[in-house]
Every structure is written in structure tokens, then in C-alpha cells.
Write an enzyme that holds these catalytic residues in place. Structure first.
Site, PDB file in Angstrom:
ATOM      1  N   ARG A  63     -12.040  13.953 -23.725  1.00 46.63           N
ATOM      2  CA  ARG A  63     -12.583  13.210 -22.584  1.00 46.63           C
ATOM      3  C   ARG A  63     -13.019  14.021 -21.265  1.00 46.63           C
ATOM      4  NH1 ARG A  63      -9.311  10.151 -19.715  1.00 46.63           N
ATOM      5  NH2 ARG A  63      -7.956   9.728 -21.318  1.00 46.63           N
ATOM      6  N   TYR A 116     -34.363  -3.554 -12.098  1.00 40.42           N
ATOM      7  CA  TYR A 116     -34.194  -3.610 -13.428  1.00 40.42           C
ATOM      8  C   TYR A 116     -33.277  -5.003 -13.773  1.00 40.42           C
ATOM      9  CZ  TYR A 116     -32.846  -2.213 -18.048  1.00 40.42           C
ATOM     10  OH  TYR A 116     -32.470  -2.100 -19.580  1.00 40.42           O
ATOM     11  N   ASP A 188     -32.404   4.126  -8.571  1.00 38.83           N
ATOM     12  CA  ASP A 188     -32.761   4.249  -9.952  1.00 38.83           C
ATOM     13  C   ASP A 188     -33.862   4.924  -9.916  1.00 38.83           C
ATOM     14  OD1 ASP A 188     -33.555   3.910 -12.503  1.00 38.83           O
ATOM     15  OD2 ASP A 188     -32.526   1.907 -12.853  1.00 38.83           O
ATOM     16  N   LYS A 213     -34.399   7.189 -21.661  1.00 39.23           N
ATOM     17  CA  LYS A 213     -35.844   7.305 -21.668  1.00 39.23           C
ATOM     18  C   LYS A 213     -36.614   8.695 -21.618  1.00 39.23           C
ATOM     19  CE  LYS A 213     -35.410   2.823 -21.037  1.00 39.23           C
ATOM     20  NZ  LYS A 213     -35.300   2.352 -19.593  1.00 39.23           N
TER      21      LYS A 213
END
Ligand SMILES: *Cc1c(COP(=O)(O)O)cnc(C)c1O
Length: 400
Positions: A63, A116, A188, A213
Site C-alpha cells: 500500500r 461534475y 478539476d 478519461k
């Protein structure tokens, strides 16, 4: 995170396209291979107890970093010009972790009304539950955003352009006002990618991306990216660690692989989207094309001043017609798939529901808004597909 001192590493005077190919490649232990290993790991072994107790080993636990994660983080960090970058299991997680890291109970947070949708819902539900005051603001606010500041305003959240209505924001003005107030700005930047806009250079503190994306770029993995300057690095690093966030190595590898071709892919997405947008502007059925790189678009001047390119996502508003015409148009498309997300190699179309997406301002445009992502297909084929779609729209309404 950067290793400019190593021979053969990219240096900051090289173009982003060059750095995309070379960054994150000298991390880890397997330097001669072009690509980093995909390390599937939880436990890391130590040679003796003393090394373990001192934490004196490069790798300690899955991790907490692997050669795969360090390669990806390093490449993203360098691309964004950040002090540090982290990857999250989705784009939405990048947005929410950045907000949670910087806002605390009793704080006031300003969020653009063009945000968003799922980020809006997180703010409305979770931030308010934690006693954080959430206020949405007009995306057109520039330096006059200061009128909305309260003594406890801690975070200003931007998204430019908005991913449905493509409103451009005056990022440098808002970032400067936010900093002068002692608050943090988060943006963003999914639409532009760090190739077309580097917000940290314009005074923003934290950049988030839906890596899902363009960074992954092939519609085969979910991912988010957070990048921060030195001012915002610490609280994000702490929350990211406290929440136990990490991403699987196969997905990280896909993101790193996607990054290598980001520049060439984006150039083609940009070119195809502009071809379609300019053609749509000449069509009588089209009322308005929402694409910041078109001189007719509101916010074009801001785009021209701050951005070095435009990506493949834009929208257009059609003359009013019954919903059945939208169905006829979209259902019959051969190359544009109907699906969420964007940024992959394939073209997509959606008919977003704009009711209730705004609370501080209103979306006044009448007519049907169609959002498209221009993929990597040949432009003339995409144009023919859209043209046939417009004919169906006309034929099934009284516009035909
Ligand atoms: C898709 C998207 C997100 C969320 O990304 P996921 O990977 O789907 O969680 C966040 N912001 C914008 C602008 C997006 O388009």
C-alpha cells in the site's frame, strides 16, 4: 518525486511530449527495461529486524508504494509540475479526497455551479454532514469571487470548462483571490489534461483528474489523480495515507502506458472535435456549439489566453424538437456509442439531463443539448455519422 539529476532523465526545458515518453522510467530497480515491472505486492520482506525497525528499506509494504506506483506517480508529478501526486481508485475519489483533505468542520467551501454532478452530490451530502458549509458560485465569477468570501472560507473548487455546458472560468483570477484570502484552490482539469493547461502554474494549489478519461485513454480502467503544490501537499498526503488508498498494479500500468501516447492521441482528438464543431456551426438545425476553442463560444477569450489546446469533448444545442427526434438521431448512430465517460479511443454521444444541474445560476438554453466525444476514427466517417443523425432529427420533427 523527480529525478532530474539522473543522467538520461528528462529535464524541465524539454517539451511535454518528450517528457511523457521519458518520465517515471528511472524509478525502481529494473532500469534497463523500458517499462517498469507490474508489481503485485502486499508484503515486502526485510533482511533483518534492525532494518525493519529503522524503516531503512526503500520498499516497506504494498500500500505504501511499489516500483509500479512510484513510476506512475513520478510521471504524473513531473507532467503537472507538482510537489507530489497520488493516484486514486477513480476520478471521483480524487475530487472527494482533495476536498476532504482541505476542508474541516466549520469551514465554508465555494464550489463552481458547473461542477461534475457526482462531486456536487458529495459536497451536498457528505461535506454538509460533516458540518462544512457548501455554497455554489457562478462559474463566470472572476476576481469578484471575493464578494462571496467569508472569514471561514477555506476551499474554492473550480472546473474549467464544465463538462456538460463548457463554461470557462478565469482560473488565474480566482486562484489569486483565493490565495490572498489564505484559502486553497482545487481544480478539476480532466478536460484539458496537463498538456493543454497546467493549473499549478496559474496559481492553483491542487489539480484533480479523472485519469479514467484521457490518461488511461482506452476505456479499460478507472483511476483518479491528485497533484498538489508544496502549500497543499501535507494535508492531502496525510488523508490519503489515513484512508488507506492505493490502486492495483495492473490499472496503474495501464495508466502509465496510456500516458506515453497522450500527446499524439490528444492532438487527434483535438483535430477531430474541431472539424466536427466547425461543421456543426454551419448547420441550420444547430443553435449553438459549446466548444471553448470556437471564437463564437462564451469564454473563448479566456481559453485563448490560458490554454494551449482543446480536447475531444464538446456539446451542441439543437433547434427544439420532441424527444423522439433525439432518440432517432442517437439510436441510429453507427460510430458514436451511447455511453458514460469519455477520453478513450472511441467516439461517444450523450443526451444529458440538464434539469437540476444548477443551483446558483440557471441554464437558460432551450433546445436539446447533445454532448459528443470525438474519438480516433477518421474525421470524415464521424462527420458522415453525425450528418445522417441530423437528417434523422429533422425527418422525425417538423424541422425537416
Ligand atoms: C468522469 C469525470 C469525473 C469522475 O471520474 P471517474 O473516474 O468516472 O470517477 C470527474 N470529473 C470529471 C470532469 C469527469 O468527467
Amino acid at each position: 518525486m523527480q529525478n532530474d539529476s539522473k543522467p538520461g532523465s528528462p529535464s524541465s526545458h524539454e517539451q511535454p511530449a518528450t517528457r511523457l515518453v521519458h518520465s517515471g522510467r528511472n524509478e525502481g530497480d529494473l532500469v534497463p527495461f523500458v517499462n517498469p515491472p507490474v508489481v503485485h505486492a502486499s508484503t515486502v520482506l526485510f533482511p533483518d529486524l534492525q532494518t525493519m525497525q529503522k524503516g531503512a528499506q526503500r520498499w516497506s509494504y504494498g500500500r505504501r508504494g511499489t516500483p509500479t506506483s512510484v513510476a506512475l506517480d513520478g510521471a504524473l508529478c513531473e507532467l503537472e509540475g507538482a510537489a507530489q501526486s497520488w493516484v486514486t481508485p477513480s476520478g471521483l475519489a480524487a475530487c472527494t479526497v482533495a476536498l476532504l483533505a482541505l476542508a474541516s468542520t466549520g469551514d465554508h467551501v465555494l464550489i463552481t455551479d458547473s461542477v461534475y454532478g457526482p462531486t456536487r452530490h458529495f459536497a451536498e451530502r457528505t461535506l454538509t454532514r460533516l458540518g462544512i458549509e457548501v455554497e455554489f458560485y457562478d462559474p463566470a465569477a472572476g476576481a469578484d469571487i471575493t464578494a462571496l468570501f467569508k472569514p471561514n472560507t477555506r476551499v474554492v473548487y473550480l472546473e474549467s470548462p464544465g463538462s456538460l455546458t463548457f463554461d470557462m472560468q478565469d482560473v488565474p483570477a480566482i486562484a489569486a483571490a483565493t490565495r490572498a484570502h489564505g484559502a486553497f484552490s482545487i481544480i478539476d482539469n480532466t478536460w484539458a489534461t496537463p498538456l493543454f493547461f497546467r493549473p499549478l502554474e496559474h496559481g492553483v494549489d491542487v489539480v484533480v483528474h479523472a485519469g479514467t478519461k484521457y490518461i488511461v485513454g482506452h476505456s479499460d480502467a478507472m483511476m483518479g489523480v491528485i497533484s498538489a503544490n508544496d502549500r497543499a501537499r501535507r494535508p492531502i498526503h496525510r488523508l490519503y495515507g489515513d484512508m488507506g488508498l492505493c490502486v492495483g498494479p495492473d490499472d496503474m500500468y495501464l495508466a502509465l502506458r496510456g500516458l506515453r501516447t497522450l500527446d499524439v492521441r490528444l492532438r487527434q482528438h483535438q483535430k477531430a472535435a474541431l472539424t466536427l464543431a466547425r461543421w456543426l456551426e454551419t448547420q441550420p438545425l444547430v443553435k449553438r456549439v459549446l466548444h471553448p476553442a470556437l471564437p463564437s463560444a462564451p469564454g473563448h477569450e479566456i481559453w485563448k489566453r490560458d490554454y494551449t489546446g482543446s480536447s475531444g469533448l464538446f456539446a451542441f444545442v439543437l433547434q427544439e424538437a420532441p424527444q423522439k427526434s433525439v432518440h432517432a438521431m442517437l439510436d441510429g448512430l453507427k460510430l458514436f456509442g451511447l455511453g458514460y465517460s469519455w477520453g478513450g479511443f472511441e467516439s461517444l454521444a450523450t443526451f444529458p439531463d440538464l434539469r437540476g444541474i444548477r443551483t446558483a445560476t440557471r441554464w437558460e438554453e432551450s433546445g436539446n443539448l447533445i454532448r459528443v466525444h470525438a474519438g480516433l476514427e477518421a474525421e470524415e466517417d464521424l462527420l458522415a455519422d453525425l450528418a445522417a443523425g441530423l437528417s434523422r432529427y429533422a425527418a422525425t420533427s417538423n424541422l425537416g
